[in-house]
Design an enzyme around this catalytic site. Structure first.
Site, mmCIF file in Angstrom:
data_model
loop_
_atom_site.group_PDB
_atom_site.id
_atom_site.type_symbol
_atom_site.label_atom_id
_atom_site.label_comp_id
_atom_site.label_asym_id
_atom_site.label_seq_id
_atom_site.Cartn_x
_atom_site.Cartn_y
_atom_site.Cartn_z
ATOM 1 N N CYS A 129 40.249 47.994 39.261
ATOM 2 C CA CYS A 129 41.005 48.778 40.233
ATOM 3 C C CYS A 129 42.179 49.470 39.548
ATOM 4 O O CYS A 129 43.001 48.823 38.905
ATOM 5 C CB CYS A 129 41.540 47.928 41.366
ATOM 6 S SG CYS A 129 42.535 48.953 42.484
ATOM 7 N N GLY A 142 29.246 56.670 46.487
ATOM 8 C CA GLY A 142 30.581 56.402 47.008
ATOM 9 C C GLY A 142 31.161 57.559 47.787
ATOM 10 O O GLY A 142 30.946 57.700 48.994
ATOM 11 N N LYS A 163 32.218 45.143 37.555
ATOM 12 C CA LYS A 163 32.444 46.601 37.688
ATOM 13 C C LYS A 163 33.497 47.062 36.693
ATOM 14 O O LYS A 163 34.640 46.598 36.700
ATOM 15 C CB LYS A 163 32.868 46.926 39.114
ATOM 16 C CG LYS A 163 33.014 48.428 39.365
ATOM 17 C CD LYS A 163 33.093 48.735 40.842
ATOM 18 C CE LYS A 163 33.238 50.213 41.116
ATOM 19 N NZ LYS A 163 33.262 50.502 42.557
ATOM 20 N N GLY A 216 29.202 57.285 40.143
ATOM 21 C CA GLY A 216 30.097 58.394 39.805
ATOM 22 C C GLY A 216 29.548 59.736 40.227
ATOM 23 O O GLY A 216 28.748 60.346 39.525
ATOM 24 N N GLY A 267 45.039 50.838 47.335
ATOM 25 C CA GLY A 267 45.803 49.634 47.000
ATOM 26 C C GLY A 267 45.250 48.353 47.587
ATOM 27 O O GLY A 267 46.007 47.417 47.871
ATOM 28 N N ASN A 309 35.676 43.148 40.775
ATOM 29 C CA ASN A 309 36.393 44.404 40.560
ATOM 30 C C ASN A 309 37.517 44.163 39.551
ATOM 31 O O ASN A 309 38.649 43.877 39.931
ATOM 32 C CB ASN A 309 36.942 44.936 41.884
ATOM 33 C CG ASN A 309 37.584 46.295 41.719
ATOM 34 O OD1 ASN A 309 37.598 46.841 40.617
ATOM 35 N ND2 ASN A 309 38.109 46.836 42.800
ATOM 36 N N ILE A 360 30.891 53.754 36.858
ATOM 37 C CA ILE A 360 32.286 53.522 36.569
ATOM 38 C C ILE A 360 33.114 53.419 37.856
ATOM 39 O O ILE A 360 32.715 53.952 38.891
ATOM 40 C CB ILE A 360 32.890 54.659 35.687
ATOM 41 C CG1 ILE A 360 32.717 56.025 36.375
ATOM 42 C CG2 ILE A 360 32.253 54.675 34.332
ATOM 43 C CD1 ILE A 360 33.356 57.207 35.617
HETATM 44 O O1 RRO Z 1 41.890 50.201 46.760
HETATM 45 C C1 RRO Z 1 41.971 51.047 45.867
HETATM 46 O O2 RRO Z 1 42.972 51.762 45.729
HETATM 47 C C2 RRO Z 1 40.905 51.243 44.878
HETATM 48 C C3 RRO Z 1 40.195 50.218 44.288
HETATM 49 BR BR1 RRO Z 1 40.410 48.449 44.777
HETATM 50 C C4 RRO Z 1 39.252 50.507 43.255
HETATM 51 O O3 RRO Z 1 38.603 49.635 42.663
HETATM 52 N N1 RRO Z 1 39.062 51.781 42.914
HETATM 53 C C5 RRO Z 1 39.751 52.790 43.488
HETATM 54 O O4 RRO Z 1 39.554 53.955 43.133
HETATM 55 N N2 RRO Z 1 40.657 52.503 44.485
#
Ligand code: RRO
Length: 307
Positions: free
Chosen positions: A130, A265, A165, A243, A72, A127, A191
């Site tokens: 999200c 990631g 993104k 990914g 979040g 971003n 992605i």
């Molecule tokens: O912070 C998140 O929950 C979050 C973000 Br901003 C995002 O771009 N992608 C994700 O999987 N989690």
């Protein structure tokens, strides 16, 4: 030229391996694990114009070959970032990418304007994807018109390279990619996470405090490779593939699909030194494959003809 060097539009990188936003801290938290100057680029956790507390815990849950998250976007806001994180970031001797989000188009623009004025970064990653915003609202990157307006607005307040993104949670990612290009994006990254949910059979509770979240890790790699392939064939911008990358052949797979670079990631959580390992393994693997420059692999997939 060094065998690993790549060009991403206006960005020249020493190698094609970047961190994925959100998995590598907000400045130099990972510096104890390895020399951060080895990174092709460092991409930091998303910052927003205003401070955010983040979502109700639990915020992560393991799933087969992956994980769900709903963090979040907790962060101190852009002014806090400029005062406390940016001075540390400036000292990291690699390409520095600040990932930015906002609740509104104007917040994206104002956030980037303030960061650009502060200086010390080499590019922005917007971003627009999200998955974990209040009430399951759709991200900006679900709508091509909003995407184009947003990117054009940000383009108007910075001359730094703009990476946009993209979300996989759309009917046709190519339409969004084209909209980002029309708005003035320099590079596309894809992605972000796939929407997902997991439920504990004993408690009958969802495993995430926000009920659902974003799926990442090796489970999503084929989805990502397919989207990178589609986008890189259809849009005339360099693509960063993201990914489920954890091995050197995963990197090669994304390059073959059309990516000019990749972000790593979820694998950072399991193996904080995964990126230097991949950087050590890539040159001998290229030699084994008879490839002299990593750029020779970009888009070199030999797709079967349609029958
Ligand atoms: O912070 C998140 O929950 C979050 C973000 Br901003 C995002 O771009 N992608 C994700 O999987 N989690």
């Amino acid at each position: 030229m060094d065998m690993l060097a790549v060009e991403l539009g206006p960005l020249s990188l020493a190698n094609p391996i970047l961190t994925a936003s959100g998995t590598f801290g907000g400045s130099d938290e990972m510096a104890d694990f390895f020399d951060l100057s080895r990174l092709g680029a460092i991409v930091l956790k998303t910052v927003t114009l205003h401070p955010r507390r983040g979502n109700r815990p639990p915020r992560v849950a393991e799933t087969p070959f992956g994980m769900l998250n709903s963090i979040g976007l907790p962060n101190g806001g852009i002014d806090y970032f400029i005062e406390n994180q940016l001075p540390v970031l400036r000292e990291i001797p690699t390409t520095r990418v600040v990932n930015v989000a906002g609740d509104t188009v104007d917040q994206f623009i104002e956030g980037v304007r303030r960061l650009d004025a502060a200086g010390g970064m080499d590019a922005f990653e917007l971003n627009i994807s999200c998955p974990n915003v209040e009430g399951g609202r759709l991200p900006f990157g679900s709508d091509p018109k909003v995407t184009e307006v947003l990117v054009r607005g940000v383009r108007g307040v910075t001359d730094l390279p703009l990476i946009v993104k993209l979300s996989p949670n759309v009917t046709d990612v190519v339409v969004i990619a084209q909209a980002a290009a029309a708005g003035g994006a320099d590079v596309l990254s894809l992605i972000n996470t796939l929407l997902g949910m997991a439920i504990d059979p004993r408690t009958k509770r969802p495993k995430l405090g926000s009920n659902f979240g974003g799926l990442s890790g090796p489970a999503i790699k084929p989805v990502a490779v397919k989207m990178v392939w589609e986008v890189s064939r259809s849009v005339d911008l360099p693509v960063i593939g993201i990914g489920g990358i954890r091995d050197v052949d995963d990197v090669i797979e994304f390059l073959l699909a059309g990516a000019s670079a990749v972000q790593v990631g979820t694998a950072n959580y399991l193996e904080p030194t995964v990126i230097p390992r991949l950087l050590d393994e890539l040159p001998p693997r290229l030699e084994e494959l008879g490839v002299s420059q990593v750029t020779d692999l970009i888009g070199a997939v030999r797709p079967f003809e349609e029958i």
